[in-house]
Design a protein around this motif. Structure first.
Motif, PDB file in Angstrom:
ATOM      1  N   GLN B 113      35.816 -23.347  15.181  1.00 59.57           N
ATOM      2  CA  GLN B 113      36.237 -25.139  15.465  1.00 59.57           C
ATOM      3  C   GLN B 113      37.327 -25.557  14.446  1.00 59.57           C
ATOM      4  O   GLN B 113      37.546 -26.500  14.249  1.00 59.57           O
ATOM      5  CB  GLN B 113      35.273 -25.453  16.098  1.00 59.57           C
ATOM      6  CG  GLN B 113      34.952 -25.597  17.439  1.00 59.57           C
ATOM      7  CD  GLN B 113      34.062 -27.243  17.201  1.00 59.57           C
ATOM      8  OE1 GLN B 113      33.919 -27.825  16.895  1.00 59.57           O
ATOM      9  NE2 GLN B 113      33.428 -26.658  18.587  1.00 59.57           N
ATOM     10  N   LEU B 114      37.311 -25.119  13.461  1.00 58.31           N
ATOM     11  CA  LEU B 114      37.671 -25.435  11.522  1.00 58.31           C
ATOM     12  C   LEU B 114      39.575 -25.024  12.075  1.00 58.31           C
ATOM     13  O   LEU B 114      39.717 -24.461  11.919  1.00 58.31           O
ATOM     14  CB  LEU B 114      37.435 -24.570  11.002  1.00 58.31           C
ATOM     15  CG  LEU B 114      36.038 -24.693  10.261  1.00 58.31           C
ATOM     16  CD1 LEU B 114      35.295 -23.916   9.418  1.00 58.31           C
ATOM     17  CD2 LEU B 114      35.643 -26.441  10.615  1.00 58.31           C
ATOM     18  N   SER B 115      40.324 -26.237  11.263  1.00 55.97           N
ATOM     19  CA  SER B 115      41.691 -26.216  10.937  1.00 55.97           C
ATOM     20  C   SER B 115      42.393 -27.106   9.576  1.00 55.97           C
ATOM     21  O   SER B 115      41.286 -26.654   9.467  1.00 55.97           O
ATOM     22  CB  SER B 115      41.854 -26.758  12.793  1.00 55.97           C
ATOM     23  OG  SER B 115      41.829 -28.332  12.355  1.00 55.97           O
ATOM     24  N   GLU B 116      43.417 -27.014   9.819  1.00 55.18           N
ATOM     25  CA  GLU B 116      44.221 -26.847   8.684  1.00 55.18           C
ATOM     26  C   GLU B 116      43.432 -28.764   8.098  1.00 55.18           C
ATOM     27  O   GLU B 116      43.424 -29.106   7.121  1.00 55.18           O
ATOM     28  CB  GLU B 116      45.420 -26.654   7.974  1.00 55.18           C
ATOM     29  CG  GLU B 116      46.084 -25.499   7.996  1.00 55.18           C
ATOM     30  CD  GLU B 116      47.346 -25.444   8.152  1.00 55.18           C
ATOM     31  OE1 GLU B 116      47.315 -26.706   7.964  1.00 55.18           O
ATOM     32  OE2 GLU B 116      47.150 -24.145   8.401  1.00 55.18           O
ATOM     33  N   GLY B 146      44.327 -20.554   5.955  1.00 54.20           N
ATOM     34  CA  GLY B 146      44.117 -18.845   6.200  1.00 54.20           C
ATOM     35  C   GLY B 146      43.110 -18.502   6.449  1.00 54.20           C
ATOM     36  O   GLY B 146      42.033 -18.835   7.533  1.00 54.20           O
ATOM     37  N   ASP B 147      42.360 -18.050   5.377  1.00 52.97           N
ATOM     38  CA  ASP B 147      40.586 -17.111   5.116  1.00 52.97           C
ATOM     39  C   ASP B 147      40.203 -17.794   4.281  1.00 52.97           C
ATOM     40  O   ASP B 147      39.441 -17.898   4.017  1.00 52.97           O
ATOM     41  CB  ASP B 147      41.123 -15.252   4.980  1.00 52.97           C
ATOM     42  CG  ASP B 147      41.656 -15.113   3.496  1.00 52.97           C
ATOM     43  OD1 ASP B 147      42.418 -16.236   2.473  1.00 52.97           O
ATOM     44  OD2 ASP B 147      41.276 -14.229   2.940  1.00 52.97           O
ATOM     45  N   GLN B 148      40.743 -19.172   4.127  1.00 48.96           N
ATOM     46  CA  GLN B 148      39.658 -19.492   2.623  1.00 48.96           C
ATOM     47  C   GLN B 148      39.297 -21.229   3.334  1.00 48.96           C
ATOM     48  O   GLN B 148      40.067 -21.679   4.329  1.00 48.96           O
ATOM     49  CB  GLN B 148      41.499 -19.919   1.248  1.00 48.96           C
ATOM     50  CG  GLN B 148      40.935 -19.581   0.576  1.00 48.96           C
ATOM     51  CD  GLN B 148      42.092 -19.825  -0.245  1.00 48.96           C
ATOM     52  OE1 GLN B 148      43.370 -20.520  -0.091  1.00 48.96           O
ATOM     53  NE2 GLN B 148      41.738 -19.223  -2.035  1.00 48.96           N
ATOM     54  N   LEU B 149      38.059 -21.390   3.185  1.00 47.99           N
ATOM     55  CA  LEU B 149      37.910 -22.735   3.536  1.00 47.99           C
ATOM     56  C   LEU B 149      37.556 -23.838   2.562  1.00 47.99           C
ATOM     57  O   LEU B 149      37.183 -22.940   0.781  1.00 47.99           O
ATOM     58  CB  LEU B 149      35.893 -22.474   4.335  1.00 47.99           C
ATOM     59  CG  LEU B 149      36.177 -21.049   5.160  1.00 47.99           C
ATOM     60  CD1 LEU B 149      34.028 -21.697   5.215  1.00 47.99           C
ATOM     61  CD2 LEU B 149      36.590 -22.126   6.129  1.00 47.99           C
ATOM     62  N   LEU B 186      36.416 -21.123  -0.797  1.00 50.38           N
ATOM     63  CA  LEU B 186      35.705 -20.264  -0.558  1.00 50.38           C
ATOM     64  C   LEU B 186      36.372 -19.104   0.341  1.00 50.38           C
ATOM     65  O   LEU B 186      37.737 -19.838   1.235  1.00 50.38           O
ATOM     66  CB  LEU B 186      34.995 -20.633   0.490  1.00 50.38           C
ATOM     67  CG  LEU B 186      33.042 -21.460   0.170  1.00 50.38           C
ATOM     68  CD1 LEU B 186      33.285 -22.991   0.412  1.00 50.38           C
ATOM     69  CD2 LEU B 186      32.207 -21.184   1.021  1.00 50.38           C
ATOM     70  N   LYS B 187      36.358 -18.275   0.296  1.00 49.55           N
ATOM     71  CA  LYS B 187      37.487 -16.787   1.204  1.00 49.55           C
ATOM     72  C   LYS B 187      36.167 -15.792   1.589  1.00 49.55           C
ATOM     73  O   LYS B 187      34.803 -15.391   1.619  1.00 49.55           O
ATOM     74  CB  LYS B 187      38.198 -16.102  -1.005  1.00 49.55           C
ATOM     75  CG  LYS B 187      39.487 -16.681  -0.759  1.00 49.55           C
ATOM     76  CD  LYS B 187      39.662 -15.679  -1.556  1.00 49.55           C
ATOM     77  CE  LYS B 187      41.265 -15.657  -1.579  1.00 49.55           C
ATOM     78  NZ  LYS B 187      41.917 -14.625  -2.248  1.00 49.55           N
ATOM     79  N   ALA B 188      36.667 -15.905   2.267  1.00 46.33           N
ATOM     80  CA  ALA B 188      35.895 -14.894   3.674  1.00 46.33           C
ATOM     81  C   ALA B 188      36.093 -13.936   2.365  1.00 46.33           C
ATOM     82  O   ALA B 188      36.580 -13.254   1.407  1.00 46.33           O
ATOM     83  CB  ALA B 188      36.973 -14.425   4.641  1.00 46.33           C
ATOM     84  N   LYS B 189      34.119 -12.689   2.312  1.00 44.81           N
ATOM     85  CA  LYS B 189      34.382 -11.424   2.447  1.00 44.81           C
ATOM     86  C   LYS B 189      34.166 -10.150   3.093  1.00 44.81           C
ATOM     87  O   LYS B 189      33.951 -10.573   3.893  1.00 44.81           O
ATOM     88  CB  LYS B 189      32.655 -11.896   1.406  1.00 44.81           C
ATOM     89  CG  LYS B 189      32.795 -10.699  -0.204  1.00 44.81           C
ATOM     90  CD  LYS B 189      31.448 -10.592  -0.274  1.00 44.81           C
ATOM     91  CE  LYS B 189      31.594  -9.690  -1.552  1.00 44.81           C
ATOM     92  NZ  LYS B 189      30.215  -9.281  -1.902  1.00 44.81           N
TER      93      LYS B 189
END
Lengths: 130, 189
Positions: B113-116, B146-149, B186-189
């Motif tokens: 559900q997350l977006s920019e 992208g792949d960042q939160l 945060l970045k996807a690990k």
């Protein structure tokens, strides 16, 4: 004449005291790179002495200036990872001039163990390539 | 079907399923190592009481919504060196209690559900520092590029929450309520 001497004397004292207090309140931050290091060892030896006794290790090295030699295993922003378990955050130098497998010696302040990353952390560091 | 072909099919099936498992495992965690945490306890007309830590670790498990964060006390930097010294030696006692740890959960967290666009979530958990634990309930704004939160928020604590006593002589120079601001990437690990 005597009265005047006392006046001048107390004025000097007052100025000196003010200067002292002012300096104390506005003293400079530590310059880690200029301080003498408390220990000089390899990053792997540093980490294994941590795993041997965490409590004692923190008591001995927390906030102390350490010099560590090791191999760069990762570079992240302004941080360098030494031998996978020590995160070194650089003060002014650019980490991107380094690359993996570089042998370097860093000098910085030990700030503690990060349980989430399972890494020891060093900040305000400077490095030299061997 | 001969036996060799069968084993080959089984092998490739196993390989693909293992690959899927490892991918799903790899993506369920987001990690940030350079989170920014600022706190401010300034009173008007006095020198600002403010510090910043730019090396905060944060981990979010995106399947469960669990969040953990760690800040080393010695990495809080004040503009005034003496204030930093007092913070470490007299108030937070960083030699004895070197870190602050938050462990909690983001309610109704759903990565899909997350977006920019920033979305508000409720986080509840416990913050431990100076040997004391306090329950924290606070809204946070989370966005995904992208792949960042990106996670932003603020909450309030008091020195009493953590058994930190402020001497009378400086009591009116330090705010009763301390504002804590978080700004994590945060970045996807």
């Amino acid at each position: 004449m005597k009265k005047k001497n006392i006046l001048v004397f107390s004025l000097i004292i007052a100025i000196a005291l003010t200067a002292f207090v002012f300096n104390y309140i506005n003293k400079d931050h530590r310059d880690i790179s200029a301080e003498k290091s408390d220990v000089h060892t390899t990053s792997t030896a540093f980490f294994s002495s941590f795993t041997a006794n965490q409590k004692e290790f923190d008591g001995q090295y927390l906030d102390k200036v350490v010099e560590l030699s090791g191999i760069v295993t990762a570079i992240e922003d302004n941080s360098v990872i030494l031998d996978e378990n020590i995160v070194v955050t650089l003060k002014d130098q650019d980490a991107t001039t380094l690359s993996n497998n570089n042998k370097i010696t860093i000098k910085g302040r030990y700030v503690g163990y990060d349980d989430l990353l399972e890494q020891l952390k060093i900040d305000q560091a400077t490095f030299t390539i061997k | 079907m001969d036996k060799r072909r069968k084993t080959r099919i089984i092998k490739s099936f196993l390989f693909i399923s293992l690959l899927c498992i490892s991918i799903s495992f790899a993506q369920e965690k987001y990690i940030g190592k350079k989170g920014i945490l600022t706190f401010e306890a300034s009173e008007k007309a006095f020198e600002p009481v403010k510090a910043k830590n730019e090396s905060v670790t944060v981990i979010i498990n995106t399947t469960t919504g669990e969040i953990a964060s760690l800040a080393l006390m010695k990495e809080f930097r004040f503009r005034n060196a003496l204030m930093e010294e007092h913070f470490n030696e007299n108030y937070i006692e960083s030699d004895t209690y070197p870190k602050a740890i938050f462990k909690g959960k983001i309610a109704a967290f759903d990565l899909q559900q997350l977006s920019e666009k920033e979305k508000e979530f409720k986080v509840s958990g416990s913050l431990t520092l100076h040997g004391k634990e306090k329950k924290i309930d606070t809204p946070v704004l989370i966005s995904k590029v992208g792949d960042q939160l990106f996670l932003k928020g603020k909450f309030i604590v008091t020195p009493q929450d953590f058994d930190i006593s402020i001497p009378k002589i400086v009591r009116n120079k330090i705010a009763k309520n301390i504002q804590v601001f978080i700004d994590f990437k945060l970045k996807a690990k």
